[in-house]
Scaffold this motif. Structure first.
Motif, mmCIF file in Angstrom:
data_model
loop_
_atom_site.group_PDB
_atom_site.id
_atom_site.type_symbol
_atom_site.label_atom_id
_atom_site.label_comp_id
_atom_site.label_asym_id
_atom_site.label_seq_id
_atom_site.Cartn_x
_atom_site.Cartn_y
_atom_site.Cartn_z
ATOM 1 N N GLY A 9 0.832 -1.216 0.000
ATOM 2 C CA GLY A 9 0.000 0.000 0.000
ATOM 3 C C GLY A 9 0.852 1.246 0.000
ATOM 4 N N ARG A 12 0.421 6.120 -1.408
ATOM 5 C CA ARG A 12 0.170 7.431 -0.787
ATOM 6 C C ARG A 12 0.294 7.330 0.726
ATOM 7 N N ARG A 34 -2.278 -1.262 -5.255
ATOM 8 C CA ARG A 34 -3.496 -1.938 -5.703
ATOM 9 C C ARG A 34 -4.106 -1.202 -6.894
ATOM 10 N N ASP A 60 -3.543 -6.962 -4.848
ATOM 11 C CA ASP A 60 -4.441 -6.687 -3.723
ATOM 12 C C ASP A 60 -4.016 -7.605 -2.577
ATOM 13 N N VAL A 61 -3.632 -7.030 -1.451
ATOM 14 C CA VAL A 61 -3.098 -7.868 -0.365
ATOM 15 C C VAL A 61 -4.137 -8.840 0.205
ATOM 16 N N ALA A 88 -0.582 -1.637 4.043
ATOM 17 C CA ALA A 88 -1.874 -1.470 3.365
ATOM 18 C C ALA A 88 -3.018 -1.610 4.370
ATOM 19 N N VAL A 110 -8.516 -7.145 4.319
ATOM 20 C CA VAL A 110 -7.389 -6.314 3.859
ATOM 21 C C VAL A 110 -6.370 -6.142 4.984
ATOM 22 N N SER A 139 -2.620 0.212 14.909
ATOM 23 C CA SER A 139 -3.228 1.516 15.213
ATOM 24 C C SER A 139 -3.470 1.580 16.712
HETATM 25 P P1 NDP Z 1 -4.278 5.841 3.027
HETATM 26 O O1 NDP Z 1 -5.723 5.570 2.866
HETATM 27 O O2 NDP Z 1 -3.745 7.203 2.727
HETATM 28 O O3 NDP Z 1 -3.410 4.788 2.189
HETATM 29 C C1 NDP Z 1 -3.664 3.433 2.272
HETATM 30 C C2 NDP Z 1 -2.831 2.694 1.254
HETATM 31 O O4 NDP Z 1 -3.144 1.299 1.344
HETATM 32 C C3 NDP Z 1 -3.130 3.122 -0.179
HETATM 33 O O5 NDP Z 1 -1.954 3.116 -0.931
HETATM 34 C C4 NDP Z 1 -4.081 2.032 -0.638
HETATM 35 O O6 NDP Z 1 -4.088 1.846 -2.031
HETATM 36 C C5 NDP Z 1 -3.474 0.834 0.033
HETATM 37 N N1 NDP Z 1 -4.392 -0.304 0.072
HETATM 38 C C6 NDP Z 1 -5.643 -0.338 0.574
HETATM 39 N N2 NDP Z 1 -6.173 -1.549 0.408
HETATM 40 C C7 NDP Z 1 -5.243 -2.304 -0.227
HETATM 41 C C8 NDP Z 1 -5.201 -3.637 -0.695
HETATM 42 N N3 NDP Z 1 -6.227 -4.457 -0.537
HETATM 43 N N4 NDP Z 1 -4.080 -4.071 -1.303
HETATM 44 C C9 NDP Z 1 -3.012 -3.255 -1.477
HETATM 45 N N5 NDP Z 1 -2.989 -1.970 -1.080
HETATM 46 C C10 NDP Z 1 -4.104 -1.502 -0.470
HETATM 47 O O7 NDP Z 1 -3.970 5.418 4.514
HETATM 48 P P2 NDP Z 1 -2.788 5.778 5.527
HETATM 49 O O8 NDP Z 1 -1.543 6.086 4.794
HETATM 50 O O9 NDP Z 1 -3.337 6.732 6.496
HETATM 51 O O10 NDP Z 1 -2.674 4.371 6.279
HETATM 52 C C11 NDP Z 1 -1.579 3.486 6.142
HETATM 53 C C12 NDP Z 1 -1.674 2.462 7.262
HETATM 54 O O11 NDP Z 1 -1.591 3.132 8.516
HETATM 55 C C13 NDP Z 1 -2.987 1.676 7.284
HETATM 56 O O12 NDP Z 1 -2.753 0.348 7.661
HETATM 57 C C14 NDP Z 1 -3.775 2.389 8.353
HETATM 58 O O13 NDP Z 1 -4.759 1.562 8.927
HETATM 59 C C15 NDP Z 1 -2.684 2.759 9.325
HETATM 60 N N6 NDP Z 1 -3.023 3.829 10.235
HETATM 61 C C16 NDP Z 1 -3.323 5.082 9.780
HETATM 62 C C17 NDP Z 1 -3.662 6.077 10.664
HETATM 63 C C18 NDP Z 1 -4.000 7.464 10.241
HETATM 64 O O14 NDP Z 1 -4.387 8.261 11.095
HETATM 65 N N7 NDP Z 1 -3.857 7.847 9.003
HETATM 66 C C19 NDP Z 1 -3.728 5.816 12.106
HETATM 67 C C20 NDP Z 1 -3.384 4.469 12.475
HETATM 68 C C21 NDP Z 1 -3.047 3.529 11.570
HETATM 69 P P3 NDP Z 1 -5.351 2.229 -2.975
HETATM 70 O O15 NDP Z 1 -4.985 3.517 -3.595
HETATM 71 O O16 NDP Z 1 -5.442 1.101 -3.931
HETATM 72 O O17 NDP Z 1 -6.574 2.331 -2.096
#
Ligand code: NDP
Length: 244
Positions: A9, A12, A34, A60-61, A88, A110, A139
């Protein structure tokens, strides 16, 4: 030969920042994504500017076979994976009374099963190499719980149990497995919150601000470095003191 880091993931938010941070440290980067987006090639060039290689791997993970496939691609190109960052993740927030079974299942598939799928495919290479670092992004809500997030909190608590169990299994093989529990970090995931809500959240954080992706990436950098060579099975909170 550079060390190789796989970040899931990575397109971004936190994943992107982790990829850029590790590239700056001299890691070749395998970036899992993804969804195709126009910024992906730009990110690849930014990584390559650090004089390291970048391989983009689609998958897709939550689909085991896709993970198997992209891990093979990485091994074909680099011959090894030294670092895995399971980043991700998705949310589908709502109160349990309104939550559909699919919303619960998708988030678990996921966040938690995805972590299993990728790790399961990577671990044999690390075991053979008798070396590896795994960082799983959990988290703080996996520790504290949060109304409206039964699915997400369960998945993130699951990641903590997974991390500790695997850490015990592979420590003797010199593979260290840790977890990071971020608080509120400014990314697309938290952008959906209204401004007033974000201000309210910030007020309740001792450091009085939301976190930045680099706050998390810096801890990943530490956890994959030689400076953390006696740390495994831990959950490190990166939350400005929100949960103590
Ligand atoms: P974003 O939504 O900005 O980014 C999530 C990333 O995960 C994207 O690149 C997305 O790709 C990818 N992704 C989602 N589903 C899949 C999948 N099935 N297979 C492969 N890639 C996938 O989230 P964050 O950067 O904020 O979050 C990153 C991690 O940190 C996550 O695990 C989140 O739960 C965790 N986190 C975030 C917090 C926050 O406040 N932001 C707080 C605590 C934990 P796509 O473009 O395809 O959707």
């Amino acid at each position: 030969m550079n060390q190789v880091a796989l970040i899931t993931g990575g397109t971004r938010g936190i994943g992107r920042e982790i990829a850029l941070t590790l590239a700056k440290q001299g890691y070749d980067i395998a970036l899992n994504y993804r969804t195709e987006n126009e910024e992906l090639e730009e990110l690849k060039s930014m990584i390559e500017k650090e004089q390291v290689e970048c391989l983009l791997v689609k998958g897709d993970v939550s689909h085991f076979e896709e993970c198997e496939q992209f891990v093979k691609q990485i091994i074909e190109k680099f011959g090894k994976i030294d670092v895995l960052v399971n980043n991700a993740g998705i949310t589908k927030d709502t109160l349990l009374a309104r939550m559909k079974k699919e919303d619960f299942e998708q988030v678990l598939e996921v966040n938690l099963v995805g972590t299993f799928n990728v790790t399961k495919n990577v671990i044999s290479y690390m075991m053979k190499a008798r070396k590896g670092r795994i960082v799983n992004i959990s988290s703080v809500v996996g520790i504290s719980g949060n109304a409206g997030q039964t699915n997400y909190a369960a998945s993130k608590a699951g990641i903590i149990g997974f991390t500790k169990s695997l850490a015990k299994e592979v420590a003797s093989r010199n593979i260290l497995v840790n977890s990071i529990a971020p608080g509120f970090i400014k990314t697309n995931m938290t952008e959906v919150l209204k401004e007033e809500i974000k201000q309210e959240i910030a007020k309740n954080i001792p450091m009085q601000r939301l976190g930045e992706p680099k706050d998390v990436a810096g801890v990943v950098k530490f956890l994959v470095s030689e400076d953390s060579s006696y740390i495994t099975g831990q959950v490190i909170q990166v939350d400005g003191g929100m949960l103590m």
